[in-house]
Scaffold this motif. Structure first.
Motif, PDB file in Angstrom:
ATOM      1  N   PRO A 128      -4.843   3.632  -6.796  1.00 37.04           N
ATOM      2  CA  PRO A 128      -3.553   4.347  -6.748  1.00 37.04           C
ATOM      3  C   PRO A 128      -3.692   5.858  -6.945  1.00 37.04           C
ATOM      4  O   PRO A 128      -2.883   6.629  -6.428  1.00 37.04           O
ATOM      5  N   TYR A 129      -4.715   6.260  -7.684  1.00 38.46           N
ATOM      6  CA  TYR A 129      -4.918   7.682  -7.944  1.00 38.46           C
ATOM      7  C   TYR A 129      -5.622   8.387  -6.782  1.00 38.46           C
ATOM      8  O   TYR A 129      -5.463   9.601  -6.600  1.00 38.46           O
ATOM      9  N   THR A 165     -12.891  -7.570  18.513  1.00 38.12           N
ATOM     10  CA  THR A 165     -12.115  -7.530  17.280  1.00 38.12           C
ATOM     11  C   THR A 165     -11.856  -6.077  16.905  1.00 38.12           C
ATOM     12  O   THR A 165     -12.624  -5.189  17.262  1.00 38.12           O
ATOM     13  N   ALA A 166     -10.766  -5.843  16.181  1.00 37.48           N
ATOM     14  CA  ALA A 166     -10.434  -4.467  15.791  1.00 37.48           C
ATOM     15  C   ALA A 166      -9.643  -4.471  14.494  1.00 37.48           C
ATOM     16  O   ALA A 166      -8.895  -5.421  14.199  1.00 37.48           O
ATOM     17  N   PHE A 167      -9.817  -3.393  13.704  1.00 39.28           N
ATOM     18  CA  PHE A 167      -9.016  -3.171  12.506  1.00 39.28           C
ATOM     19  C   PHE A 167      -7.790  -2.351  12.865  1.00 39.28           C
ATOM     20  O   PHE A 167      -7.862  -1.435  13.685  1.00 39.28           O
ATOM     21  N   VAL A 168      -6.667  -2.668  12.219  1.00 34.72           N
ATOM     22  CA  VAL A 168      -5.431  -1.890  12.389  1.00 34.72           C
ATOM     23  C   VAL A 168      -4.830  -1.657  11.008  1.00 34.72           C
ATOM     24  O   VAL A 168      -4.463  -2.614  10.309  1.00 34.72           O
ATOM     25  N   THR A 169      -4.759  -0.401  10.597  1.00 36.81           N
ATOM     26  CA  THR A 169      -4.152  -0.075   9.305  1.00 36.81           C
ATOM     27  C   THR A 169      -2.635  -0.164   9.415  1.00 36.81           C
ATOM     28  O   THR A 169      -2.040   0.459  10.292  1.00 36.81           O
ATOM     29  N   ILE A 170      -2.023  -0.942   8.530  1.00 41.06           N
ATOM     30  CA  ILE A 170      -0.561  -1.063   8.554  1.00 41.06           C
ATOM     31  C   ILE A 170       0.078  -0.322   7.385  1.00 41.06           C
ATOM     32  O   ILE A 170       1.279  -0.058   7.397  1.00 41.06           O
ATOM     33  N   MET A 171      -0.716   0.018   6.374  1.00 38.00           N
ATOM     34  CA  MET A 171      -0.191   0.739   5.211  1.00 38.00           C
ATOM     35  C   MET A 171      -1.356   1.317   4.424  1.00 38.00           C
ATOM     36  O   MET A 171      -2.515   0.953   4.632  1.00 38.00           O
ATOM     37  N   GLN A 172      -1.037   2.237   3.552  1.00 40.80           N
ATOM     38  CA  GLN A 172      -2.057   2.832   2.686  1.00 40.80           C
ATOM     39  C   GLN A 172      -1.467   3.054   1.305  1.00 40.80           C
ATOM     40  O   GLN A 172      -0.268   3.235   1.152  1.00 40.80           O
ATOM     41  N   GLY A 173      -2.345   3.058   0.302  1.00 34.02           N
ATOM     42  CA  GLY A 173      -1.906   3.325  -1.058  1.00 34.02           C
ATOM     43  C   GLY A 173      -1.562   2.062  -1.819  1.00 34.02           C
ATOM     44  O   GLY A 173      -1.541   0.962  -1.264  1.00 34.02           O
ATOM     45  N   CYS A 174      -1.279   2.232  -3.117  1.00 24.30           N
ATOM     46  CA  CYS A 174      -1.000   1.085  -3.977  1.00 24.30           C
ATOM     47  C   CYS A 174      -0.102   1.514  -5.129  1.00 24.30           C
ATOM     48  O   CYS A 174      -0.282   2.597  -5.691  1.00 24.30           O
ATOM     49  N   ASN A 175       0.840   0.641  -5.490  1.00 25.64           N
ATOM     50  CA  ASN A 175       1.758   0.915  -6.592  1.00 25.64           C
ATOM     51  C   ASN A 175       1.490   0.046  -7.817  1.00 25.64           C
ATOM     52  O   ASN A 175       2.284   0.044  -8.760  1.00 25.64           O
ATOM     53  N   ASN A 176       0.390  -0.701  -7.818  1.00 22.21           N
ATOM     54  CA  ASN A 176       0.211  -1.730  -8.849  1.00 22.21           C
ATOM     55  C   ASN A 176      -0.462  -1.236 -10.122  1.00 22.21           C
ATOM     56  O   ASN A 176      -0.215  -1.772 -11.196  1.00 22.21           O
ATOM     57  N   PHE A 177      -1.342  -0.265 -10.049  1.00 22.79           N
ATOM     58  CA  PHE A 177      -1.994   0.318 -11.217  1.00 22.79           C
ATOM     59  C   PHE A 177      -2.651  -0.737 -12.115  1.00 22.79           C
ATOM     60  O   PHE A 177      -2.369  -0.815 -13.312  1.00 22.79           O
ATOM     61  N   CYS A 178      -3.512  -1.553 -11.520  1.00 22.95           N
ATOM     62  CA  CYS A 178      -4.326  -2.464 -12.316  1.00 22.95           C
ATOM     63  C   CYS A 178      -5.207  -1.629 -13.246  1.00 22.95           C
ATOM     64  O   CYS A 178      -5.640  -0.532 -12.888  1.00 22.95           O
ATOM     65  N   ALA A 179      -5.489  -2.142 -14.433  1.00 19.22           N
ATOM     66  CA  ALA A 179      -6.109  -1.344 -15.493  1.00 19.22           C
ATOM     67  C   ALA A 179      -7.512  -0.874 -15.151  1.00 19.22           C
ATOM     68  O   ALA A 179      -7.993   0.107 -15.737  1.00 19.22           O
ATOM     69  N   ARG A 194       0.463   6.586  -3.407  1.00 11.20           N
ATOM     70  CA  ARG A 194       1.440   5.495  -3.488  1.00 11.20           C
ATOM     71  C   ARG A 194       1.561   4.788  -2.145  1.00 11.20           C
ATOM     72  O   ARG A 194       1.154   5.303  -1.110  1.00 11.20           O
ATOM     73  N   GLU A 195       2.149   3.592  -2.180  1.00 12.20           N
ATOM     74  CA  GLU A 195       2.268   2.779  -0.966  1.00 12.20           C
ATOM     75  C   GLU A 195       3.066   3.505   0.124  1.00 12.20           C
ATOM     76  O   GLU A 195       4.121   4.067  -0.135  1.00 12.20           O
ATOM     77  N   GLU A 196       2.515   3.459   1.319  1.00 20.99           N
ATOM     78  CA  GLU A 196       3.185   4.024   2.495  1.00 20.99           C
ATOM     79  C   GLU A 196       2.937   3.100   3.680  1.00 20.99           C
ATOM     80  O   GLU A 196       1.783   2.839   4.033  1.00 20.99           O
ATOM     81  N   SER A 197       3.993   2.607   4.286  1.00 21.43           N
ATOM     82  CA  SER A 197       3.870   1.682   5.413  1.00 21.43           C
ATOM     83  C   SER A 197       4.048   2.425   6.736  1.00 21.43           C
ATOM     84  O   SER A 197       4.899   3.315   6.855  1.00 21.43           O
ATOM     85  N   ARG A 198       3.249   2.026   7.727  1.00 24.31           N
ATOM     86  CA  ARG A 198       3.414   2.589   9.074  1.00 24.31           C
ATOM     87  C   ARG A 198       4.638   1.982   9.731  1.00 24.31           C
ATOM     88  O   ARG A 198       4.980   0.811   9.495  1.00 24.31           O
ATOM     89  N   PRO A 199       5.301   2.723  10.608  1.00 29.49           N
ATOM     90  CA  PRO A 199       6.438   2.161  11.339  1.00 29.49           C
ATOM     91  C   PRO A 199       6.013   0.959  12.188  1.00 29.49           C
ATOM     92  O   PRO A 199       4.925   0.957  12.782  1.00 29.49           O
ATOM     93  N   LEU A 200       6.863  -0.036  12.242  1.00 30.92           N
ATOM     94  CA  LEU A 200       6.594  -1.255  13.003  1.00 30.92           C
ATOM     95  C   LEU A 200       6.246  -0.943  14.450  1.00 30.92           C
ATOM     96  O   LEU A 200       5.274  -1.481  15.003  1.00 30.92           O
TER      97      LEU A 200
END
Length: 439
Positions: free
Chosen positions: A168-169, A149-163, A173-179
């Motif tokens: 997010p700080y 089994t292996a982990f693969v990061t497809i994106m990093q960050g978050c734009n939702n700012f839950c209280a 911010r959200e950044e997606s890896r190229p397909l």
């Protein structure tokens, strides 16, 4: 090149685990060999989490133990990465003067450069700048020997700012890896023997949305489905407001997509959900669960719940309990609300006392244990397809693996089974695992 010993300690989620794998891969190229004995280390890296106060406190106590090692080996280098490093920066050096390196979440790719500079000059380094693009997203981590089994990061960050959340700080911010990069990495993992990949992101449902014309998450899953050698696909984590009908349908349409979803709800009270800035209601969540179970009746659902959020009344807490009784999660990760600097919740009124938070957590977790055991007991007598991951921790004559629904199964078997999917009849169910017999 002289071999040196690297010891990495990881506090936090699966993304932190994968970040640590990236750190190890980078430093191995510089002549460092991973060790499980911290006393033998020439370099100690502590990869940290700051989402709750308990995790941040663990960082300081762990560093206290590492500092004592430096009195015995003056050349020992100690570095801290991850969210606590990102949050505290220079202040961490003031708290722990024996630290040599503090590096933030967007600077993993510079780790060899930092260590080389410290080795040459003895100079302390702090680097916590956030960039629009994160080079560390593309760091490949070759699987360890016999790893299926292996982990693969497809994106990093978050734009939702839950209280309540600092992510997010600290992750940006959200950044997606190229397909293409993701598919190339997974194809390489498949060639090396990996059978199952877990796609990682703070909110995988948002994959591709920040890039105009980019491939969406369901399309990414469909492309991974085509990769020869990969038998199973998992992902975490999903935000309920963003889960689409097409993703729900994918659980019945994609044969390699595991029948499990982690869908954090956080509270069963609409008033608290609004204060949390979650941007969905309890009914919205219940509708998503109903659609998931209609699309894939055998799907297992896990979730997160926070108790004691500012303003949470007995009535609000009871609504969470009632929702749990209605949904009956397979598993639940539950926590007391923890104040985090920089979040909106820090300034909210109606703080809940620690004793009351503790009691609510006890009630909630006791109920979930009943639901988890109930779900597991219902599997007794059933035949499950289990991907064998390795030997059991408790008995070397046993192997362990997971069902598609993410249940751990132990059964008698040999090492040749590792990496294969075998039919197992479930004989006994426990709270945290199942006991089976291979057919």
């Amino acid at each position: 090149m002289d071999k040196k010993n690297l010891y990495i300690s990881t506090i936090g989620c699966q993304m932190n685990v994968h970040d640590s794998e990236q750190m190890a891969a980078l430093m191995e190229k510089e002549g460092y060999v991973c060790t499980d004995d911290v006393g033998q280390a020439d370099l100690i890296l502590l990869n940290t989490c700051s989402i709750r106060e308990k995790a941040a406190q663990k960082v300081m106590s762990t560093l206290g133990r590492y500092r004592r090692l430096k009195t015995k080996k003056a050349s020992l280098i100690i570095g801290v990465g991850g969210c606590v490093a990102q949050q505290l920066g220079e202040r961490l050096l003031l708290k722990v003067p024996d630290l040599d390196l503090v590096f933030g979440t967007h600077n993993i790719h510079r780790l060899p450069e930092f260590i080389s500079e410290i080795e040459k000059t003895g100079k302390k380094i702090v680097e916590t700048s956030l960039s629009e693009k994160t080079p560390s997203l593309g760091i490949l981590t070759p699987p360890r020997k016999s790893k299926v089994t292996a982990f693969v990061t497809i994106m990093q960050g978050c734009n939702n700012f839950c209280a309540y959340c600092v992510v997010p700080y600290l992750r940006g911010r959200e950044e997606s890896r190229p397909l293409e990069d993701i598919l190339e990495e997974i194809a390489g993992l498949a060639r090396s023997g990996v059978k199952e990949v877990t796609l990682l992101g703070q909110n995988v449902n948002s994959y591709g949305r920040s890039t105009k014309g980019a491939t969406g998450f369901v399309e990414l899953l469909s492309e991974i489905e085509k990769i020869e050698g990969i038998k199973r696909i998992r992902f975490t984590t999903s935000h309920p407001k963003d889960i689409s009908d097409s993703l729900i349908e994918a659980f019945s349409q994609l044969g390699k997509l595991c029948k499990h979803i982690h869908l954090p709800v956080q509270s069963g009270s609409d008033r608290i959900l609004s204060l949390m800035n979650r941007r969905y209601t309890k009914n919205d969540y219940l509708e998503k669960v109903e659609k998931l179970r209609r699309s894939c009746p055998e799907i297992s659902i896990s979730s997160d719940v926070i108790v004691g959020f500012p303003g949470e009344t007995d009535g609000d807490f009871q609504e969470t309990i009632d929702m749990m009784e209605e949904i009956r999660f397979d598993t639940l990760f539950s926590f007391k609300y923890s104040e985090r600097q920089g979040t909106a919740a820090l300034k909210m009124e109606g703080k809940v006392s620690e004793p009351l938070k503790k009691e609510r957590l006890r009630i909630l977790q006791s109920l979930q244990e009943l639901h988890t055991l109930e779900k597991n007991k219902a599997m007794e007598g059933h035949i499950e397809q289990v991907l064998v991951e390795g030997f059991s921790k408790n008995c070397r004559s046993d192997v362990m693996g997971r069902t598609s629904t993410n249940k751990i199964v132990n059964f008698t078997g040999h090492g040749d089974l590792v990496g294969t999917i075998v039919p197992v009849r479930i004989k006994e169910a426990y709270l945290h695992s199942l006991r089976g017999e291979m057919l």
